[in-house]
Write a protein that holds these residues in place. Structure first.
Motif, PDB file in Angstrom:
ATOM      1  N   LEU A 162       0.849  -1.188   0.000  1.00  0.00           N
ATOM      2  CA  LEU A 162       0.000   0.000   0.000  1.00  0.00           C
ATOM      3  C   LEU A 162       0.888   1.242   0.000  1.00  0.00           C
ATOM      4  N   TRP A 163       0.758   2.039  -1.061  1.00  0.00           N
ATOM      5  CA  TRP A 163       1.560   3.265  -1.179  1.00  0.00           C
ATOM      6  C   TRP A 163       0.764   4.442  -0.624  1.00  0.00           C
ATOM      7  N   HIS A 164       1.317   5.121   0.359  1.00  0.00           N
ATOM      8  CA  HIS A 164       0.652   6.266   0.977  1.00  0.00           C
ATOM      9  C   HIS A 164       1.145   7.565   0.345  1.00  0.00           C
ATOM     10  N   ASP A 165       0.265   8.552   0.305  1.00  0.00           N
ATOM     11  CA  ASP A 165       0.629   9.849  -0.270  1.00  0.00           C
ATOM     12  C   ASP A 165       1.677  10.538   0.599  1.00  0.00           C
ATOM     13  N   VAL A 166       2.632  11.189  -0.029  1.00  0.00           N
ATOM     14  CA  VAL A 166       3.651  11.972   0.675  1.00  0.00           C
ATOM     15  C   VAL A 166       3.739  13.347   0.033  1.00  0.00           C
ATOM     16  N   GLU A 167       3.952  14.369   0.852  1.00  0.00           N
ATOM     17  CA  GLU A 167       4.046  15.729   0.327  1.00  0.00           C
ATOM     18  C   GLU A 167       5.471  16.078  -0.093  1.00  0.00           C
ATOM     19  N   ASN A 168       6.426  15.788   0.779  1.00  0.00           N
ATOM     20  CA  ASN A 168       7.820  16.106   0.488  1.00  0.00           C
ATOM     21  C   ASN A 168       8.676  14.864   0.701  1.00  0.00           C
ATOM     22  N   GLU A 169       9.715  14.755  -0.087  1.00  0.00           N
ATOM     23  CA  GLU A 169      10.557  13.583  -0.014  1.00  0.00           C
ATOM     24  C   GLU A 169      12.026  14.004  -0.021  1.00  0.00           C
ATOM     25  N   ASP A 170      12.823  13.307   0.792  1.00  0.00           N
ATOM     26  CA  ASP A 170      14.252  13.607   0.851  1.00  0.00           C
ATOM     27  C   ASP A 170      14.926  13.196  -0.452  1.00  0.00           C
ATOM     28  N   TYR A 171      15.993  13.931  -0.792  1.00  0.00           N
ATOM     29  CA  TYR A 171      16.780  13.596  -1.974  1.00  0.00           C
ATOM     30  C   TYR A 171      18.199  13.259  -1.557  1.00  0.00           C
ATOM     31  N   PHE A 172      18.686  12.122  -2.028  1.00  0.00           N
ATOM     32  CA  PHE A 172      20.053  11.711  -1.749  1.00  0.00           C
ATOM     33  C   PHE A 172      20.788  11.452  -3.064  1.00  0.00           C
ATOM     34  N   PRO A 173      21.923  12.100  -3.272  1.00  0.00           N
ATOM     35  CA  PRO A 173      22.711  11.789  -4.469  1.00  0.00           C
ATOM     36  C   PRO A 173      23.308  10.403  -4.360  1.00  0.00           C
ATOM     37  N   VAL A 174      23.734   9.846  -5.498  1.00  0.00           N
ATOM     38  CA  VAL A 174      24.444   8.577  -5.475  1.00  0.00           C
ATOM     39  C   VAL A 174      25.753   8.776  -4.707  1.00  0.00           C
ATOM     40  N   THR A 175      26.017   7.917  -3.733  1.00  0.00           N
ATOM     41  CA  THR A 175      27.175   8.082  -2.857  1.00  0.00           C
ATOM     42  C   THR A 175      28.466   7.679  -3.560  1.00  0.00           C
ATOM     43  N   ASP A 176      29.441   8.553  -3.510  1.00  0.00           N
ATOM     44  CA  ASP A 176      30.751   8.292  -4.103  1.00  0.00           C
ATOM     45  C   ASP A 176      31.527   7.315  -3.211  1.00  0.00           C
ATOM     46  N   ILE A 177      31.968   6.189  -3.775  1.00  0.00           N
ATOM     47  CA  ILE A 177      32.703   5.199  -2.979  1.00  0.00           C
ATOM     48  C   ILE A 177      34.122   4.976  -3.526  1.00  0.00           C
ATOM     49  N   TYR A 178      34.655   5.976  -4.207  1.00  0.00           N
ATOM     50  CA  TYR A 178      35.989   5.844  -4.800  1.00  0.00           C
ATOM     51  C   TYR A 178      37.033   5.474  -3.747  1.00  0.00           C
TER      52      TYR A 178
END
Length: 276
Positions: A227-243
């Motif tokens: 069940l997918w619930h409505d969300v107003e705002n969502e966090d953004y995470f860039p792809v993590t650099d693992i060099y």
């Protein structure tokens, strides 16, 4: 063999690290949380995993500051150590476009857990002030933890137990996941390696996984309703650099989706045995 003190050994990651290092013959010391402010003496290598991530009321916020920073200050002031490994977080990259260890970091005003980020930043700065400290920034750590409130174990448990999971994110929401086994392996390398090339290491898989990909695996393996619930705002995470960890330790991360299938098998067995 090297002496290691694990601060936060009773938690999920701390307990797994304790078992991992015991297999390698390390001499371990695991002080209780109530002992931290009074610790003194020589502790060999210190792995500081103790932390608190809830930032709700004033009680939670005080616990967050105390666990993430104040107890660390006591260790830095009163304890001798060969090396200190401090657990920070890739949450510091939230909202940023870059994610290598030297990236400038943002503090978001609408982040209701910004105090957590602040405590990690303060503690990181303290650690950077001593040559003996190393900082690790793990992404979202997963593993088979039957009663864990962490995202992956909790939805896997709900799928097996209730044939139903609630998703309070959008299907496209994505972030990085790293296996607790990979974390333990990398921490052991940071303990054992005499001369490290860096002061800060991202511990991550290096790729983001969407919540839709995760739910698809759970549906296929359990038949649970999602069940997918409505969300107003969502966090953004860039792809993590693992060099850093790839180049220095030849790191090859496990697949979270493949491991999720194995985790569900473990949860099914545990549920059959009445373990939750």
């Amino acid at each position: 063999m090297r002496r290691v003190t694990i601060i936060g050994a009773s938690g999920f990651v701390g307990s797994e690290l304790t078992k991992y290092l015991e297999r390698f013959g390390y001499t371990l010391r695991c002080p209780m949380r109530r002992e931290l402010d009074d610790l003194c003496g020589d502790f060999g290598t210190v792995v500081y995993i103790a932390g608190y991530g809830v930032c709700g009321d004033i009680h939670d916020k005080l616990n967050c500051v105390h666990a993430n920073t104040i107890s660390l200050i006591s260790v830095l002031k009163n304890c001798k150590f060969d090396r200190l490994i401090y657990f920070s977080s890739t949450r510091l990259y939230m909202g940023s476009m870059d994610s290598d260890e030297s990236s400038d970091l943002l503090l978001l005003n609408d982040d209701n857990r910004r105090l957590f980020n602040l405590t990690k930043l303060v503690s990181e700065d303290l650690c950077l002030s001593t040559e003996k400290a190393v900082i690790v920034r793990p992404s979202n750590i997963y593993g088979t933890a039957l009663k864990s409130p962490l995202f992956l174990p909790s939805i896997a448990r709900d799928a097996v137990k209730n044939s139903h999971i609630d998703m309070y994110v959008t299907p496209s929401y994505e972030k990085d996941y790293i296996s607790v086994e990979d974390v333990c392996m990398l921490i052991e390398k940071l303990i054992f390696t005499k001369k490290l090339k860096n002061k800060i290491y991202n511990l991550a898989s290096g790729e983001n996984t969407t919540s839709k990909s995760i739910s698809d695996v759970i549906e296929a393996e359990t038949g649970a309703e999602v069940l997918w619930h409505d969300v107003e705002n969502e966090d953004y995470f860039p792809v993590t650099d693992i060099y850093n960890i790839v180049s220095e330790f030849d790191f090859k991360p496990k697949s979270v989706l493949a491991d999720l299938k194995k985790m569900i098998i473990d949860f099914k067995f545990a549920h059959k045995e009445g373990m939750f």
